[in-house]
Design a protein around this motif. Structure first.
Motif, PDB file in Angstrom:
ATOM      1  N   ILE A 422     -28.914   1.425 -37.531  1.00 39.07           N
ATOM      2  CA  ILE A 422     -27.608   1.767 -38.107  1.00 39.07           C
ATOM      3  C   ILE A 422     -26.961   0.536 -38.730  1.00 39.07           C
ATOM      4  CG2 ILE A 422     -25.233   2.313 -37.400  1.00 39.07           C
ATOM      5  CD1 ILE A 422     -26.397   4.532 -35.648  1.00 39.07           C
ATOM      6  N   LEU A 423     -27.049  -0.600 -38.040  1.00 37.15           N
ATOM      7  CA  LEU A 423     -26.422  -1.820 -38.546  1.00 37.15           C
ATOM      8  C   LEU A 423     -27.216  -2.480 -39.665  1.00 37.15           C
ATOM      9  CD1 LEU A 423     -24.883  -3.317 -35.296  1.00 37.15           C
ATOM     10  CD2 LEU A 423     -23.673  -2.568 -37.357  1.00 37.15           C
ATOM     11  N   ALA A 424     -28.367  -1.930 -39.983  1.00 37.75           N
ATOM     12  CA  ALA A 424     -29.063  -2.374 -41.189  1.00 37.75           C
ATOM     13  C   ALA A 424     -28.354  -1.837 -42.430  1.00 37.75           C
ATOM     14  CB  ALA A 424     -30.514  -1.902 -41.164  1.00 37.75           C
ATOM     15  N   HIS A 425     -27.549  -0.779 -42.247  1.00 36.52           N
ATOM     16  CA  HIS A 425     -26.830  -0.150 -43.364  1.00 36.52           C
ATOM     17  C   HIS A 425     -25.324  -0.404 -43.300  1.00 36.52           C
ATOM     18  CE1 HIS A 425     -30.488   2.079 -44.452  1.00 36.52           C
ATOM     19  NE2 HIS A 425     -30.648   2.293 -43.164  1.00 36.52           N
ATOM     20  N   ALA A 426     -24.752  -0.322 -42.097  1.00 35.63           N
ATOM     21  CA  ALA A 426     -23.305  -0.476 -41.944  1.00 35.63           C
ATOM     22  C   ALA A 426     -22.921  -1.954 -41.916  1.00 35.63           C
ATOM     23  CB  ALA A 426     -22.835   0.207 -40.665  1.00 35.63           C
ATOM     24  N   ASP A 427     -21.706  -2.247 -42.341  1.00 34.07           N
ATOM     25  CA  ASP A 427     -21.223  -3.628 -42.341  1.00 34.07           C
ATOM     26  C   ASP A 427     -20.768  -4.073 -40.961  1.00 34.07           C
ATOM     27  OD1 ASP A 427     -21.565  -3.956 -45.144  1.00 34.07           O
ATOM     28  OD2 ASP A 427     -19.700  -2.865 -45.495  1.00 34.07           O
ATOM     29  N   PHE A 428     -20.442  -3.116 -40.108  1.00 34.28           N
ATOM     30  CA  PHE A 428     -20.005  -3.449 -38.752  1.00 34.28           C
ATOM     31  C   PHE A 428     -20.063  -2.198 -37.894  1.00 34.28           C
ATOM     32  CE2 PHE A 428     -16.235  -1.740 -40.747  1.00 34.28           C
ATOM     33  CZ  PHE A 428     -15.537  -1.092 -39.731  1.00 34.28           C
ATOM     34  N   ALA A 471     -28.048  -5.539 -31.294  1.00 36.56           N
ATOM     35  CA  ALA A 471     -28.325  -5.119 -32.676  1.00 36.56           C
ATOM     36  C   ALA A 471     -27.410  -5.847 -33.653  1.00 36.56           C
ATOM     37  CB  ALA A 471     -28.135  -3.612 -32.809  1.00 36.56           C
ATOM     38  N   GLY A 472     -26.175  -6.089 -33.234  1.00 38.70           N
ATOM     39  CA  GLY A 472     -25.261  -6.827 -34.090  1.00 38.70           C
ATOM     40  C   GLY A 472     -25.749  -8.247 -34.334  1.00 38.70           C
ATOM     41  N   ARG A 473     -26.222  -8.906 -33.274  1.00 35.04           N
ATOM     42  CA  ARG A 473     -26.738 -10.276 -33.431  1.00 35.04           C
ATOM     43  C   ARG A 473     -27.965 -10.280 -34.329  1.00 35.04           C
ATOM     44  NH1 ARG A 473     -24.838 -11.127 -27.992  1.00 35.04           N
ATOM     45  NH2 ARG A 473     -26.702 -10.114 -27.163  1.00 35.04           N
ATOM     46  N   THR A 474     -28.869  -9.327 -34.125  1.00 33.97           N
ATOM     47  CA  THR A 474     -30.097  -9.256 -34.913  1.00 33.97           C
ATOM     48  C   THR A 474     -29.811  -9.095 -36.397  1.00 33.97           C
ATOM     49  OG1 THR A 474     -31.322  -8.304 -33.057  1.00 33.97           O
ATOM     50  CG2 THR A 474     -32.243  -7.971 -35.258  1.00 33.97           C
ATOM     51  N   ASN A 475     -28.816  -8.256 -36.708  1.00 31.66           N
ATOM     52  CA  ASN A 475     -28.492  -7.960 -38.107  1.00 31.66           C
ATOM     53  C   ASN A 475     -27.404  -8.863 -38.675  1.00 31.66           C
ATOM     54  OD1 ASN A 475     -29.901  -5.254 -39.092  1.00 31.66           O
ATOM     55  ND2 ASN A 475     -29.408  -4.972 -36.917  1.00 31.66           N
ATOM     56  N   GLY A 476     -26.859  -9.742 -37.836  1.00 28.37           N
ATOM     57  CA  GLY A 476     -25.765 -10.588 -38.313  1.00 28.37           C
ATOM     58  C   GLY A 476     -24.514  -9.811 -38.644  1.00 28.37           C
ATOM     59  N   LYS A 477     -24.262  -8.739 -37.881  1.00 31.11           N
ATOM     60  CA  LYS A 477     -23.110  -7.878 -38.133  1.00 31.11           C
ATOM     61  C   LYS A 477     -22.159  -7.906 -36.930  1.00 31.11           C
ATOM     62  CE  LYS A 477     -25.003  -6.219 -41.972  1.00 31.11           C
ATOM     63  NZ  LYS A 477     -25.532  -4.853 -42.065  1.00 31.11           N
ATOM     64  N   PRO A 478     -20.844  -7.880 -37.164  1.00 31.80           N
ATOM     65  CA  PRO A 478     -19.885  -7.881 -36.050  1.00 31.80           C
ATOM     66  C   PRO A 478     -19.870  -6.559 -35.296  1.00 31.80           C
ATOM     67  CG  PRO A 478     -18.748  -7.718 -38.158  1.00 31.80           C
ATOM     68  CD  PRO A 478     -20.193  -7.940 -38.477  1.00 31.80           C
ATOM     69  N   LEU A 498     -21.736  -9.127 -23.349  1.00 28.12           N
ATOM     70  CA  LEU A 498     -22.736  -8.159 -23.813  1.00 28.12           C
ATOM     71  C   LEU A 498     -22.894  -8.181 -25.329  1.00 28.12           C
ATOM     72  CD1 LEU A 498     -21.816  -5.135 -21.505  1.00 28.12           C
ATOM     73  CD2 LEU A 498     -23.740  -6.702 -21.243  1.00 28.12           C
ATOM     74  N   GLY A 499     -22.091  -8.996 -26.017  1.00 26.38           N
ATOM     75  CA  GLY A 499     -22.264  -9.121 -27.462  1.00 26.38           C
ATOM     76  C   GLY A 499     -21.102  -8.694 -28.320  1.00 26.38           C
TER      77      GLY A 499
END
Length: 557
Positions: A422-428, A471-478, A498-499
């Motif tokens: 999901i975070l590959a597409h969404a900005d956050f 997933a946020g860390r992996t994709n660089g997304k907040p 937890l991130g």
């Protein structure tokens, strides 16, 4: 000493003598009218109108969320269906008081049977009936006691009209035997920062004048406290007051790691107070207030005006707006009027918006126009996203309207489990812990009988938060948190471990969370989170986190 447990609202602690709410007026006798049907109908109509106007006046005086609640209660009083039910009983020869009592009780039972949000409103209907009957009898309506000194108010439940105008110089704390975390008592207690515990069933045994300690953070009322316990509670209250008056610094951990602390807002009127309490922006702006009181969707111009007012209050700061989240406990006839056996699992959130895409497009138009006219950093997110495809749909549509930052709410397990995709597409992503807990634990968050399952400390919920954070860390997304969990200071530390990269909460909770974060580094937060994750249930996770936090403090000393 004994302990009475309930659901704590807020994080404070208070102590003082109990003053109990007066018992409701006795039920009217089922006796025939001596005035005739027309006269009875006229006096009931006058009484209902007078009560509705009084509720509206109290709402104007209270302002904020209280005004919305009391205006809704006034509308409930003058509901045409309810009026027809009352008049039907009067036509059968019943006296006005009994006709009101019986019709309102029947309507209340229907709401209770529906459960959820509507079930929570049953107590509001009881209050309206009491006020109308008191008016008909020419006696004062039951209300908050006035013992002449500060007190802990104990009641079965508190009507919105009473909660809205509580004298906070006299009411030290509030304890109710009924109600849940989503009742109007709880909502208004949060807004006013009243130390409160709801659903404390054993509080029926408390007596007037009895000294108690009300610990909202622990959800415990302590009876017959010792001198040492009273002293500790007083010191905790003083420390919390000091923290609340501390300088409004940006949210951060002890090692300088930034954790922006944002506000959850239900309408733009709360923006000024949020800024004053140190909010660094808005993590959740609920747009439902524009829609719930209307018979049709507001126009683009009406929406643009409201969004512009909000954004103007936060120049240069992040403002996260949630697209209309209707359905389930917030039904809208113009969006989805189909009967659903289980609306929480039905056409709600983004699903409902896709089925009426014109409403979503109009909202995005209004948001884009408000963004262009202001200097805030607008982020827009979709509610109740469950799939990657839904994410792609919303982000693509938002881009059409030049929404620069488009994200999703993580509220169902599927979106947490698919967060990397999901975070590959969404900005956050923004995690709504209330609904995420509900769907993870299969426990309606508005149903008192399963309230014990509705605990965001449960390791199953925490694992899903961690999956999203990873997933946020992996994709660089907040990844933000905008559910009630962020207002619990220790749980806030766990969520960061937890991130979570930002926390959003009721503005009155900001000071407590800010102070607690400053006690821990990011490594500390990770260790405390791991301790909670290793537990088997919510209660042991909370204890494990408390013990890990205590060890951290010992190491620092």
């Amino acid at each position: 000493m004994a302990e009475i447990r309930g659901v704590g609202i807020g994080l404070g602690v208070a102590q003082g003598p109990v003053a109990r709410m007066a018992e409701p007026l006795p039920a009217p006798a089922d006796e025939p009218s001596t005035l005739g049907a027309d006269a009875e109908k006229a006096r009931v109509t006058e009484a209902v109108g007078a009560v509705a106007r009084e509720l509206e006046q109290r709402g104007e005086q209270a302002g904020g969320a209280a005004r919305d609640v009391l205006e809704a209660q006034a509308m409930m009083a003058e509901d045409p269906t309810l009026a027809d039910e009352v008049n039907a009983r009067i036509a059968q020869g019943k006296n006005g008081e009994f006709a009101v009592f019986d019709a309102f009780a029947s309507f209340r039972d229907q709401l209770t049977a529906l459960g959820g949000y509507l079930g929570e409103r049953a107590a509001d209907l009881d209050d309206v009936a009491q006020r109308v009957i008191a008016r008909l009898r020419g006696v004062p309506a039951p209300g908050v006691p006035e013992p002449g000194h500060p007190f802990v108010l104990v009641a079965k439940d508190l009507a919105p009209a009473d909660t809205a105008l509580l004298d906070l110089d006299m009411v030290l704390a509030l304890v109710t035997t009924e109600g849940g975390p989503t009742s109007h008592t709880a909502i208004l207690a949060r807004e006013k920062a009243i130390v409160a515990i709801v659903g404390a069933t054993a509080a029926t045994g408390l007596a007037d004048g009895e000294t108690v300690i009300v610990d909202a953070a622990g959800g415990v009322v302590t009876t017959e406290p010792t001198a040492d316990e009273l002293d500790r509670a007083q010191k905790r209250a003083a420390a919390r007051a000091d923290a609340a008056s501390a300088p409004r610094t940006p949210g951060a951990l002890a090692d300088g790691t930034a954790v922006p602390l944002l506000a959850n807002l239900g309408n733009a009127d709360g923006a000024e107070e949020a800024v004053a309490l140190g909010a660094e922006g808005v993590g959740l702006f609920r747009t439902e207030f524009l829609f719930l009181s209307a018979n049709q969707a507001p126009t683009v111009a009406q929406q643009r005006e409201a969004y512009t007012k909000l954004l103007q209050a936060f120049p240069g700061k992040k403002v996260v707006v949630r697209a209309l989240d209707a359905g389930a406990d917030k039904p809208l006839a113009f969006l989805n009027d189909a009967h659903e056996e289980n609306p929480a699992l039905g056409l709600r959130g983004l699903r409902a918006l896709r089925a009426s895409e014109d409403i979503l497009r109009e909202q995005l138009t209004a948001l884009a126009e408000a963004d262009a006219a202001t200097e805030a950093d607008l982020w827009v997110m979709a509610p109740m996203v469950a799939t990657v495809e839904e994410t792609e749909y919303f982000v693509t549509l938002a881009r059409e309207y030049d929404i620069k930052t488009a994200g999703v709410m993580v509220e169902v397990p599927s979106s947490a489990l698919l967060a990397d995709r999901i975070l590959a597409h969404a900005d956050f992503a923004s995690i709504g812990t209330n609904d995420l807990t509900q769907y993870t634990m299969a426990a309606d968050r508005l149903l008192g009988s399963v309230a014990s399952f509705q605990d965001p400390w449960h390791p199953a919920v925490l694992r899903l938060v961690k999956a999203t954070g990873d997933a946020g860390r992996t994709n660089g997304k907040p990844v933000g948190i905008c559910g009630e969990a962020a207002a619990d200071p220790l749980l806030a530390v766990v969520l960061v471990g937890l991130g979570a990269t930002s926390l959003s909460m009721a503005p009155t909770a900001l000071a407590d969370v800010r102070a607690t974060l400053l006690d821990h580094t990011l490594d500390d937060a990770s260790r405390i989170a791991e301790a909670a994750l290793a537990a088997d249930d919510a209660a042991s996770a909370r204890v494990a986190a408390q013990e890990a936090a205590a060890r951290t403090k010992e190491t620092q000393q």
